[in-house]
Design a protein around this motif. Structure first.
Motif, PDB file in Angstrom:
ATOM      1  N   ALA A   1       1.536 -29.462 -33.967  1.00 35.69           N
ATOM      2  CA  ALA A   1       2.999 -29.442 -33.896  1.00 35.69           C
ATOM      3  C   ALA A   1       3.438 -28.739 -32.622  1.00 35.69           C
ATOM      4  CB  ALA A   1       3.600 -28.738 -35.111  1.00 35.69           C
ATOM      5  N   GLU A   2       4.423 -29.302 -31.970  1.00 34.77           N
ATOM      6  CA  GLU A   2       5.073 -28.678 -30.809  1.00 34.77           C
ATOM      7  C   GLU A   2       4.076 -28.240 -29.737  1.00 34.77           C
ATOM      8  OE1 GLU A   2       8.359 -28.669 -30.677  1.00 34.77           O
ATOM      9  OE2 GLU A   2       8.503 -29.510 -32.699  1.00 34.77           O
ATOM     10  N   GLY A   3       3.017 -29.045 -29.559  1.00 37.22           N
ATOM     11  CA  GLY A   3       2.065 -28.735 -28.504  1.00 37.22           C
ATOM     12  C   GLY A   3       1.037 -27.687 -28.856  1.00 37.22           C
ATOM     13  N   PHE A   4       0.905 -27.346 -30.132  1.00 40.31           N
ATOM     14  CA  PHE A   4      -0.092 -26.398 -30.609  1.00 40.31           C
ATOM     15  C   PHE A   4      -0.921 -27.043 -31.714  1.00 40.31           C
ATOM     16  CE2 PHE A   4       3.176 -23.739 -28.788  1.00 40.31           C
ATOM     17  CZ  PHE A   4       2.477 -22.705 -28.174  1.00 40.31           C
ATOM     18  N   ALA A   5      -2.198 -26.677 -31.784  1.00 40.52           N
ATOM     19  CA  ALA A   5      -3.059 -27.088 -32.890  1.00 40.52           C
ATOM     20  C   ALA A   5      -3.256 -25.900 -33.814  1.00 40.52           C
ATOM     21  CB  ALA A   5      -4.406 -27.575 -32.366  1.00 40.52           C
ATOM     22  N   PHE A   6      -3.230 -26.173 -35.112  1.00 35.29           N
ATOM     23  CA  PHE A   6      -3.357 -25.122 -36.120  1.00 35.29           C
ATOM     24  C   PHE A   6      -4.571 -25.421 -36.994  1.00 35.29           C
ATOM     25  CE2 PHE A   6       1.028 -25.599 -34.894  1.00 35.29           C
ATOM     26  CZ  PHE A   6       1.496 -24.302 -34.755  1.00 35.29           C
TER      27      PHE A   6
ATOM     28  N   LEU B   1     -13.349 -21.919 -23.107  1.00 29.78           N
ATOM     29  CA  LEU B   1     -12.475 -22.875 -23.796  1.00 29.78           C
ATOM     30  C   LEU B   1     -11.853 -23.868 -22.826  1.00 29.78           C
ATOM     31  CD1 LEU B   1     -10.667 -20.390 -26.241  1.00 29.78           C
ATOM     32  CD2 LEU B   1     -12.801 -21.669 -26.591  1.00 29.78           C
ATOM     33  N   SER B   2     -12.485 -24.077 -21.685  1.00 28.85           N
ATOM     34  CA  SER B   2     -11.913 -24.967 -20.676  1.00 28.85           C
ATOM     35  C   SER B   2     -11.864 -26.419 -21.135  1.00 28.85           C
ATOM     36  CB  SER B   2     -12.690 -24.850 -19.367  1.00 28.85           C
ATOM     37  OG  SER B   2     -14.072 -25.169 -19.553  1.00 28.85           O
ATOM     38  N   ALA B   3     -12.629 -26.777 -22.158  1.00 29.23           N
ATOM     39  CA  ALA B   3     -12.592 -28.152 -22.676  1.00 29.23           C
ATOM     40  C   ALA B   3     -11.384 -28.393 -23.579  1.00 29.23           C
ATOM     41  CB  ALA B   3     -13.882 -28.458 -23.443  1.00 29.23           C
ATOM     42  N   TRP B   4     -10.736 -27.330 -24.009  1.00 26.21           N
ATOM     43  CA  TRP B   4      -9.587 -27.486 -24.901  1.00 26.21           C
ATOM     44  C   TRP B   4      -8.369 -27.952 -24.110  1.00 26.21           C
ATOM     45  CZ3 TRP B   4      -9.463 -22.874 -28.892  1.00 26.21           C
ATOM     46  CH2 TRP B   4     -10.598 -22.946 -29.695  1.00 26.21           C
ATOM     47  N   ASP B   5      -7.645 -28.898 -24.699  1.00 26.95           N
ATOM     48  CA  ASP B   5      -6.497 -29.467 -24.013  1.00 26.95           C
ATOM     49  C   ASP B   5      -5.158 -28.972 -24.544  1.00 26.95           C
ATOM     50  OD1 ASP B   5      -7.269 -30.731 -26.319  1.00 26.95           O
ATOM     51  OD2 ASP B   5      -7.291 -32.745 -25.484  1.00 26.95           O
ATOM     52  N   ILE B   6      -5.132 -28.332 -25.710  1.00 24.21           N
ATOM     53  CA  ILE B   6      -3.911 -27.693 -26.211  1.00 24.21           C
ATOM     54  C   ILE B   6      -4.287 -26.368 -26.857  1.00 24.21           C
ATOM     55  CG2 ILE B   6      -2.593 -29.821 -26.555  1.00 24.21           C
ATOM     56  CD1 ILE B   6      -3.238 -29.689 -29.505  1.00 24.21           C
ATOM     57  N   PRO B   7      -3.368 -25.401 -26.879  1.00 31.38           N
ATOM     58  CA  PRO B   7      -3.672 -24.100 -27.476  1.00 31.38           C
ATOM     59  C   PRO B   7      -3.896 -24.214 -28.985  1.00 31.38           C
ATOM     60  CG  PRO B   7      -1.710 -23.979 -26.088  1.00 31.38           C
ATOM     61  CD  PRO B   7      -2.020 -25.427 -26.275  1.00 31.38           C
TER      62      PRO B   7
ATOM     63  N   GLU C   1      -4.401 -15.381 -26.067  1.00 30.59           N
ATOM     64  CA  GLU C   1      -4.972 -15.921 -24.849  1.00 30.59           C
ATOM     65  C   GLU C   1      -4.287 -17.251 -24.520  1.00 30.59           C
ATOM     66  OE1 GLU C   1      -9.151 -16.208 -25.517  1.00 30.59           O
ATOM     67  OE2 GLU C   1      -9.443 -14.027 -25.548  1.00 30.59           O
ATOM     68  N   GLU C   2      -4.556 -17.771 -23.350  1.00 36.48           N
ATOM     69  CA  GLU C   2      -3.893 -19.011 -22.936  1.00 36.48           C
ATOM     70  C   GLU C   2      -4.129 -20.142 -23.921  1.00 36.48           C
ATOM     71  OE1 GLU C   2      -3.764 -22.184 -19.179  1.00 36.48           O
ATOM     72  OE2 GLU C   2      -5.166 -20.500 -19.161  1.00 36.48           O
ATOM     73  N   MET C   3      -5.381 -20.289 -24.390  1.00 38.85           N
ATOM     74  CA  MET C   3      -5.721 -21.416 -25.262  1.00 38.85           C
ATOM     75  C   MET C   3      -6.040 -20.994 -26.688  1.00 38.85           C
ATOM     76  SD  MET C   3      -5.203 -23.787 -23.168  1.00 38.85           S
ATOM     77  CE  MET C   3      -5.735 -25.221 -24.110  1.00 38.85           C
ATOM     78  N   LEU C   4      -5.930 -19.717 -27.010  1.00 37.07           N
ATOM     79  CA  LEU C   4      -6.298 -19.250 -28.349  1.00 37.07           C
ATOM     80  C   LEU C   4      -5.359 -18.142 -28.810  1.00 37.07           C
ATOM     81  CD1 LEU C   4      -8.271 -19.266 -30.760  1.00 37.07           C
ATOM     82  CD2 LEU C   4      -9.653 -17.584 -29.509  1.00 37.07           C
TER      83      LEU C   4
ATOM     84  N   ARG D   1       5.369 -17.168 -28.544  1.00 33.69           N
ATOM     85  CA  ARG D   1       4.217 -16.296 -28.780  1.00 33.69           C
ATOM     86  C   ARG D   1       4.671 -14.877 -29.118  1.00 33.69           C
ATOM     87  NH1 ARG D   1      -1.030 -18.332 -25.813  1.00 33.69           N
ATOM     88  NH2 ARG D   1      -0.488 -20.520 -25.431  1.00 33.69           N
ATOM     89  N   GLU D   2       5.706 -14.798 -29.904  1.00 36.86           N
ATOM     90  CA  GLU D   2       6.232 -13.521 -30.373  1.00 36.86           C
ATOM     91  C   GLU D   2       5.592 -13.200 -31.722  1.00 36.86           C
ATOM     92  OE1 GLU D   2      10.370 -11.794 -32.317  1.00 36.86           O
ATOM     93  OE2 GLU D   2      10.443 -13.556 -31.008  1.00 36.86           O
TER      94      GLU D   2
END
Length: 222
Positions: free
Chosen positions: A125-130, A164-170, A184-187, A213-214
């Protein structure tokens, strides 16, 4: 509309309610629960009741949209219910007895089993994976979302301190307790050990508001 994710609850109903009060959710909001609703804490029965109440409120338009991920503890309960070999021993050793004794007459009602089975392995959702535990570090998230591997998304810790450079979304996850939320940027890791009140570095239930990210967290309150 605000998007939130909430970390591992583990039967801590008082703590969950305190966090929900802090969030002051509206029907326009979306909340993703990362799983592990049960085990170890004082009232898993009440936590699942609260999840069902929130699900029903969302369906009627009176509460926020909710996405319920499955955690490894929720899966252990289902494995026990499905009579998988060794499942009871594994579950009972990891807080399952506390869950059973929180239920009247130690009987889990059909609507609770239905809730556990309705939980999903991953969400985007909204550019994030959960996800509950995490994803493999060497593969793209979009590929792993297509067909999540239960052994990975419920249990893995391979992504921690990994490239985690292979990850394409956080990715937003729980499962592994951390003293402070990890940003972190991706986690983003938000299991701050709500149920581990006996350990000084833990004992908080954390939510994260996205994409800001609050972090919002409350101390253990039962």
């Amino acid at each position: 509309m605000a998007l939130y994710a909430i970390g591992d609850i583990h039967g801590c109903i008082g703590t969950l309610d305190a966090l929900l009060t802090r969030l002051d959710l509206t029907p326009e909001d979306h909340v993703v629960f990362v799983g592990d609703y049960i085990d170890r804490g004082p009232d898993s029965y009440a936590v699942v009741n609260r999840m069902i109440e929130m699900r029903d409120a969302a369906a009627s338009g009176e509460g926020p949209q909710c996405t319920f991920l499955r955690g490894n503890h929720d899966q252990m309960l289902l494995d026990w219910a499905d009579a998988r070999p060794g499942a009871y021993d594994l579950w009972s050793a990891n807080g399952g007895l506390e869950t059973l004794t929180s239920y009247p007459d130690t009987r889990i009602p059909p609507e609770h089993f239905a809730f556990y089975r309705s939980t999903v392995l991953a969400h985007e959702a909204e550019g994030f994976a959960f996800v509950h535990a995490g994803f493999l570090p060497g593969e793209s998230i979009e590929e792993q979302l297509e067909e999540p591997d239960p052994d990975v998304v419920l249990w893995t810790r391979k992504h921690l301190n990994a490239d985690l450079s292979a990850w394409d979304i956080p990715v937003v996850c729980g499962h592994t307790p951390v003293p402070e939320p990890l940003a972190e940027e991706m986690l983003i890791a938000i299991d701050t050990g709500a149920v581990y009140v006996h350990r000084a570095e833990f004992g908080w239930l954390t939510a994260v508001k996205l994409p800001e990210r609050e972090f919002i967290r409350v101390p253990y309150q039962g």
